[in-house]
Structure formats: structure tokens, C-alpha cells
Design a protein around this motif. Structure first.
Motif, PDB file in Angstrom:
ATOM      1  N   LEU A  58      -5.673  30.611  -1.962  1.00  0.00           N
ATOM      2  CA  LEU A  58      -6.321  31.905  -2.671  1.00  0.00           C
ATOM      3  C   LEU A  58      -7.386  32.554  -2.161  1.00  0.00           C
ATOM      4  O   LEU A  58      -8.257  32.189  -1.648  1.00  0.00           O
ATOM      5  CB  LEU A  58      -6.461  31.817  -4.129  1.00  0.00           C
ATOM      6  CG  LEU A  58      -5.226  31.005  -4.837  1.00  0.00           C
ATOM      7  CD1 LEU A  58      -5.493  30.630  -6.416  1.00  0.00           C
ATOM      8  CD2 LEU A  58      -3.896  31.722  -4.987  1.00  0.00           C
ATOM      9  N   THR A  59      -7.161  33.850  -2.010  1.00  0.00           N
ATOM     10  CA  THR A  59      -8.349  34.650  -1.724  1.00  0.00           C
ATOM     11  C   THR A  59      -9.287  34.901  -2.803  1.00  0.00           C
ATOM     12  O   THR A  59      -8.968  34.441  -4.000  1.00  0.00           O
ATOM     13  CB  THR A  59      -7.993  36.310  -1.378  1.00  0.00           C
ATOM     14  OG1 THR A  59      -7.330  36.877  -2.635  1.00  0.00           O
ATOM     15  CG2 THR A  59      -6.773  36.268  -0.415  1.00  0.00           C
ATOM     16  N   PRO A  60     -10.585  35.191  -2.516  1.00  0.00           N
ATOM     17  CA  PRO A  60     -11.740  35.137  -3.565  1.00  0.00           C
ATOM     18  C   PRO A  60     -11.077  36.073  -4.766  1.00  0.00           C
ATOM     19  O   PRO A  60     -11.247  35.641  -5.968  1.00  0.00           O
ATOM     20  CB  PRO A  60     -12.833  35.996  -3.176  1.00  0.00           C
ATOM     21  CG  PRO A  60     -12.789  35.477  -1.771  1.00  0.00           C
ATOM     22  CD  PRO A  60     -11.208  35.394  -1.228  1.00  0.00           C
ATOM     23  N   ALA A  61     -10.450  37.041  -4.629  1.00  0.00           N
ATOM     24  CA  ALA A  61      -9.623  38.135  -5.616  1.00  0.00           C
ATOM     25  C   ALA A  61      -8.820  37.466  -6.443  1.00  0.00           C
ATOM     26  O   ALA A  61      -8.951  37.627  -7.582  1.00  0.00           O
ATOM     27  CB  ALA A  61      -9.422  39.536  -5.038  1.00  0.00           C
ATOM     28  N   GLU A  62      -7.996  36.665  -5.697  1.00  0.00           N
ATOM     29  CA  GLU A  62      -6.759  35.825  -6.318  1.00  0.00           C
ATOM     30  C   GLU A  62      -7.716  34.828  -7.298  1.00  0.00           C
ATOM     31  O   GLU A  62      -7.021  34.702  -8.089  1.00  0.00           O
ATOM     32  CB  GLU A  62      -6.117  35.514  -5.235  1.00  0.00           C
ATOM     33  CG  GLU A  62      -5.026  36.385  -4.627  1.00  0.00           C
ATOM     34  CD  GLU A  62      -4.257  36.134  -3.442  1.00  0.00           C
ATOM     35  OE1 GLU A  62      -3.227  36.409  -3.398  1.00  0.00           O
ATOM     36  OE2 GLU A  62      -4.579  34.993  -2.988  1.00  0.00           O
ATOM     37  N   MET A  63      -8.383  34.196  -6.774  1.00  0.00           N
ATOM     38  CA  MET A  63      -8.995  32.930  -7.450  1.00  0.00           C
ATOM     39  C   MET A  63      -9.582  33.670  -8.823  1.00  0.00           C
ATOM     40  O   MET A  63      -9.509  32.869  -9.736  1.00  0.00           O
ATOM     41  CB  MET A  63     -10.031  32.368  -6.736  1.00  0.00           C
ATOM     42  CG  MET A  63     -10.639  31.238  -7.367  1.00  0.00           C
ATOM     43  SD  MET A  63      -9.386  29.852  -7.581  1.00  0.00           S
ATOM     44  CE  MET A  63     -10.344  28.825  -8.630  1.00  0.00           C
ATOM     45  N   THR A  64     -10.257  34.751  -8.752  1.00  0.00           N
ATOM     46  CA  THR A  64     -11.047  35.441  -9.902  1.00  0.00           C
ATOM     47  C   THR A  64      -9.771  35.693 -10.910  1.00  0.00           C
ATOM     48  O   THR A  64     -10.032  35.416 -12.054  1.00  0.00           O
ATOM     49  CB  THR A  64     -11.800  36.784  -9.422  1.00  0.00           C
ATOM     50  OG1 THR A  64     -12.849  36.210  -8.672  1.00  0.00           O
ATOM     51  CG2 THR A  64     -12.378  37.419 -10.632  1.00  0.00           C
ATOM     52  N   LEU A  65      -8.691  36.342 -10.522  1.00  0.00           N
ATOM     53  CA  LEU A  65      -7.715  36.700 -11.397  1.00  0.00           C
ATOM     54  C   LEU A  65      -6.991  35.419 -11.812  1.00  0.00           C
ATOM     55  O   LEU A  65      -6.867  35.094 -13.116  1.00  0.00           O
ATOM     56  CB  LEU A  65      -6.554  37.441 -10.547  1.00  0.00           C
ATOM     57  CG  LEU A  65      -5.474  37.730 -11.412  1.00  0.00           C
ATOM     58  CD1 LEU A  65      -5.747  38.819 -12.494  1.00  0.00           C
ATOM     59  CD2 LEU A  65      -4.367  38.777 -10.544  1.00  0.00           C
ATOM     60  N   PHE A  66      -6.851  34.444 -11.174  1.00  0.00           N
ATOM     61  CA  PHE A  66      -6.182  32.983 -11.659  1.00  0.00           C
ATOM     62  C   PHE A  66      -7.247  32.398 -12.742  1.00  0.00           C
ATOM     63  O   PHE A  66      -6.715  32.092 -13.559  1.00  0.00           O
ATOM     64  CB  PHE A  66      -5.970  32.082 -10.364  1.00  0.00           C
ATOM     65  CG  PHE A  66      -5.219  30.854 -10.725  1.00  0.00           C
ATOM     66  CD1 PHE A  66      -4.102  30.985 -11.094  1.00  0.00           C
ATOM     67  CD2 PHE A  66      -5.877  29.693 -10.526  1.00  0.00           C
ATOM     68  CE1 PHE A  66      -3.160  29.653 -11.443  1.00  0.00           C
ATOM     69  CE2 PHE A  66      -5.468  28.424 -11.013  1.00  0.00           C
ATOM     70  CZ  PHE A  66      -3.847  28.420 -11.217  1.00  0.00           C
ATOM     71  N   CYS A  67      -8.668  32.510 -12.523  1.00  0.00           N
ATOM     72  CA  CYS A  67      -9.341  32.056 -13.450  1.00  0.00           C
ATOM     73  C   CYS A  67      -9.432  32.795 -14.678  1.00  0.00           C
ATOM     74  O   CYS A  67      -9.502  32.188 -15.886  1.00  0.00           O
ATOM     75  CB  CYS A  67     -10.847  31.941 -12.843  1.00  0.00           C
ATOM     76  SG  CYS A  67     -11.929  31.201 -13.749  1.00  0.00           S
ATOM     77  N   GLU A  68      -9.293  34.312 -14.622  1.00  0.00           N
ATOM     78  CA  GLU A  68      -9.108  35.198 -15.906  1.00  0.00           C
ATOM     79  C   GLU A  68      -7.946  34.538 -16.652  1.00  0.00           C
ATOM     80  O   GLU A  68      -8.191  34.430 -17.802  1.00  0.00           O
ATOM     81  CB  GLU A  68      -9.394  36.414 -15.449  1.00  0.00           C
ATOM     82  CG  GLU A  68     -10.772  36.754 -14.923  1.00  0.00           C
ATOM     83  CD  GLU A  68     -11.002  38.235 -14.325  1.00  0.00           C
ATOM     84  OE1 GLU A  68      -9.795  39.019 -14.399  1.00  0.00           O
ATOM     85  OE2 GLU A  68     -11.555  38.669 -13.819  1.00  0.00           O
ATOM     86  N   ILE A  69      -6.865  34.422 -15.918  1.00  0.00           N
ATOM     87  CA  ILE A  69      -5.695  34.223 -16.625  1.00  0.00           C
ATOM     88  C   ILE A  69      -5.724  32.774 -17.151  1.00  0.00           C
ATOM     89  O   ILE A  69      -5.435  32.301 -18.446  1.00  0.00           O
ATOM     90  CB  ILE A  69      -4.565  34.363 -15.543  1.00  0.00           C
ATOM     91  CG1 ILE A  69      -4.232  35.578 -15.301  1.00  0.00           C
ATOM     92  CG2 ILE A  69      -3.105  33.759 -16.247  1.00  0.00           C
ATOM     93  CD1 ILE A  69      -3.370  35.896 -14.000  1.00  0.00           C
ATOM     94  N   SER A  70      -6.201  31.742 -16.543  1.00  0.00           N
ATOM     95  CA  SER A  70      -6.581  30.517 -17.176  1.00  0.00           C
ATOM     96  C   SER A  70      -7.302  30.384 -18.319  1.00  0.00           C
ATOM     97  O   SER A  70      -7.046  29.571 -19.012  1.00  0.00           O
ATOM     98  CB  SER A  70      -6.759  29.526 -15.776  1.00  0.00           C
ATOM     99  OG  SER A  70      -5.999  29.360 -14.669  1.00  0.00           O
ATOM    100  N   GLU A  71      -8.362  31.082 -18.292  1.00  0.00           N
ATOM    101  CA  GLU A  71      -9.404  31.206 -19.590  1.00  0.00           C
ATOM    102  C   GLU A  71      -8.538  31.525 -20.360  1.00  0.00           C
ATOM    103  O   GLU A  71      -8.636  31.065 -21.581  1.00  0.00           O
ATOM    104  CB  GLU A  71     -10.556  31.809 -19.006  1.00  0.00           C
ATOM    105  CG  GLU A  71     -11.589  31.455 -18.067  1.00  0.00           C
ATOM    106  CD  GLU A  71     -12.721  32.238 -17.866  1.00  0.00           C
ATOM    107  OE1 GLU A  71     -12.932  33.240 -18.823  1.00  0.00           O
ATOM    108  OE2 GLU A  71     -13.585  31.981 -16.864  1.00  0.00           O
TER     109      GLU A  71
END
Length: 174
Positions: free
Chosen positions: A119-132
Motif C-alpha cells: 500500500l502507498t502511504p495514502a492508501e494506508m491512511t485510507l485503509f486505517c480510517e476505514i478499519s477504525e
């Protein structure tokens, strides 16, 4: 909501990462099963009672007593007086238990780091937001929070979404 294929792909991803985490963390614990989770959870929440640890690691009370007995015999945990319940014992890691817990959590982090490295940093941020968002919506309560966070590195989880959700619900105790 995504289609059946999307849910299927996510389910396979979740199981693959989960299996890898359990395999890696168990390899740093004295035995397979919930031992690694117990060590990590007691690092996260020192002083848990056997009842709360049982909920966190998914064992019966009797099974948790046997697990605690083994870990105490191996010098990884110790029982102390509980601060509020004279009948209960508070469970704490020893120095050896703390070291083993750090190894367990390091193994978990290696699996997650490798698994999410695509994952790119932007994808990781989005993935984390969704996971939260999913974590917060699916949380059932305090005891469930121990189960969800049983292999979390609590020191590395600033602004924990589970703690935030419990606080918003007015549930305290972690």
C-alpha cells in the motif's frame, strides 16, 4: 455495500493476515494457542483479573486458570493483590514475560508490515480510517475490547479507536 466478490476477497485477506499473525506470534511464546495473546494483553493491560483475561483470550475460566498457572510456573507472570476485589488476583508480567511479550508483538508487527507494504502511504491512511470505522461500529463492549486488542501494541496505538469508542459510550476500565 460491495458485492459478494468484494467481501470474499476481503475475507481471504483477513484470514491470510490473521493466520500469519497467529503463526508468527505463537512461535515466540512457550506454547501454541492463546499464550501469545495472554502475554501481549497483560503488557497492554497490567493487572487484569483471570475473568477479564479469559474474555480477552477466548478461554473458559478454568482454561484461563490453567494457562495462568503454566505462565506463572514458567516465570512469565505473577499474581498480585487486586486493587478493588479482595477475592481476585491481578495478573502482571515479570521481566521475562515483558521481554517475551515484546518478541510476540515484534513478530506481529513484522507480519503486518510485510502484508501491508504494497500500500502507498495514502492508501494506508485510507485503509486505517476505514478499519477504525469498522472497529468502532462492531465493538460490543469492554470485555470485547480485550478480545479485539489482545495482540495490539498498546504503547504504539496513540488515539486508540477502541479506547475512544469506549469513552464515547461512557464505558471505562481499560
Amino acid at each position: 455495500m460491495g458485492g459478494l466478490r468484494d467481501r470474499n476477497v476481503f475475507g481471504a485477506f483477513a484470514l491470510m493476515i490473521s493466520d500469519d499473525i497467529l503463526r508468527a506470534t505463537s512461535s515466540h511464546a512457550p506454547d501454541a494457542g492463546p499464550t501469545a495473546s495472554a502475554l501481549a494483553l497483560l503488557a497492554h493491560q497490567p493487572g487484569l483479573s483471570i475473568r477479564m483475561l479469559a474474555g480477552g483470550v477466548g478461554l473458559s475460566h478454568a482454561g484461563t486458570v490453567r494457562l495462568v498457572d503454566r505462565l506463572a510456573t514458567e516465570g512469565l507472570i505473577e499474581r498480585r493483590e487486586h486493587s478493588t476485589d479482595g477475592r481476585a488476583r491481578a495478573l502482571h508480567l515479570t521481566a521475562a514475560g515483558q521481554l517475551m511479550s515484546e518478541q510476540v508483538l515484534g513478530a506481529r508487527d513484522e507480519v503486518l508490515s510485510a502484508g501491508l507494504s504494497v500500500l502507498t502511504p495514502a492508501e494506508m491512511t485510507l485503509f486505517c480510517e476505514i478499519s477504525e470505522r469498522v472497529l468502532r461500529s462492531r465493538l460490543q463492549g469492554l470485555e470485547h475490547s480485550y478480545r479485539v486488542c489482545r495482540l495490539c501494541s498498546y504503547a504504539d496505538c496513540k488515539d486508540c479507536p477502541i479506547d475512544d469508542e469506549l469513552d464515547e459510550r461512557g464505558v471505562h476500565g481499560r
